[in-house]
Write an enzyme that holds these catalytic residues in place. Sequence first.
Site, mmCIF file in Angstrom:
data_model
loop_
_atom_site.group_PDB
_atom_site.id
_atom_site.type_symbol
_atom_site.label_atom_id
_atom_site.label_comp_id
_atom_site.label_asym_id
_atom_site.label_seq_id
_atom_site.Cartn_x
_atom_site.Cartn_y
_atom_site.Cartn_z
ATOM 1 N N GLY A 29 0.980 -1.374 -0.024
ATOM 2 C CA GLY A 29 -0.397 0.050 0.197
ATOM 3 C C GLY A 29 0.928 1.708 -0.474
ATOM 4 O O GLY A 29 2.093 1.453 0.306
ATOM 5 N N ASP A 83 3.401 -2.555 8.265
ATOM 6 C CA ASP A 83 2.327 -2.545 7.157
ATOM 7 C C ASP A 83 1.537 -1.300 7.905
ATOM 8 O O ASP A 83 1.242 -0.832 8.463
ATOM 9 C CB ASP A 83 1.455 -3.679 7.322
ATOM 10 N N GLY A 84 0.165 -0.811 6.413
ATOM 11 C CA GLY A 84 -0.971 0.257 6.715
ATOM 12 C C GLY A 84 -1.851 -0.343 6.706
ATOM 13 O O GLY A 84 -2.544 -1.515 6.783
ATOM 14 N N GLY A 97 -6.777 -4.529 2.816
ATOM 15 C CA GLY A 97 -6.541 -5.230 1.887
ATOM 16 C C GLY A 97 -7.341 -3.979 0.604
ATOM 17 O O GLY A 97 -7.842 -4.931 -0.423
ATOM 18 N N GLU A 105 -0.873 -10.449 4.087
ATOM 19 C CA GLU A 105 -0.734 -9.850 4.965
ATOM 20 C C GLU A 105 -0.525 -10.247 6.329
ATOM 21 O O GLU A 105 0.033 -10.197 7.099
ATOM 22 C CB GLU A 105 -1.622 -8.140 4.497
ATOM 23 N N LYS A 123 -7.534 7.355 8.220
ATOM 24 C CA LYS A 123 -7.807 5.753 8.729
ATOM 25 C C LYS A 123 -8.286 5.562 10.245
ATOM 26 O O LYS A 123 -8.836 5.003 10.329
ATOM 27 C CB LYS A 123 -6.624 4.930 8.963
#
Length: 218
Positions: A29, A83-84, A97, A105, A123
């Site tokens: 991402g 990770d995001g 996703g 992931e 987010k």
Amino acid sequence: MDQDQAKLAAARAAVQLLPKSGVLGLGTGSTAKLFIDEIGRLVKEGAKYIGVPTSAASRTQAAALGIPLLDDVGPWEIDVCVDGADEVDEALALIKGGGGALTREKIVNQSSKTNVIIVDASKLSRRLGEKWPVPVEVMQFGHASTARELGRFGEPKLREKDGKPFVTDAGGLIYDVKCGVIEDAAALEKALDAIPGVAETGLFIRGRAWCWSPSRRA
């Protein structure tokens, strides 16, 4: 700061949480891409990091930056995965996703001693589902039948790219299920996982994340 600056700040903050050397899970991402750039810079300066990418795109980026990589087979002993996420609630449960790599992931997430999730403030939600549907990866065989079952939990929409169904690196399809505000993410995950044809959901709810955003640390 604007959104791009916030993403970069989050990526750089994650670097401060890393060991001096070790195996890193490399997320997928736009924010994770910035983190991989940072790791590439550190490797060029002599840092001893080895990566486990969560997608073909992340593998291509990391390889181009000269980051040593492990194969896709595993098993791996991953020190930290960075990770995001698409949505993060107050309990640090996640929806992931949006980039289509949710199954890989989740495998890398589970194989990691520590998971660091880097996001910008857009987010953050009080509860999952306020902003994002739940991505669900399904087998191509019988996917319309699987979608019918997904419809018991919300409105499923087949993800497309360039007018054709989007196919994941693992060969699956993705239905984005608009569930609305999720009252019990654990129960929803269990119910979705029980549907034949479902490979994985984008609900990450096992309390394994350390989350950083410019407006919130937890």
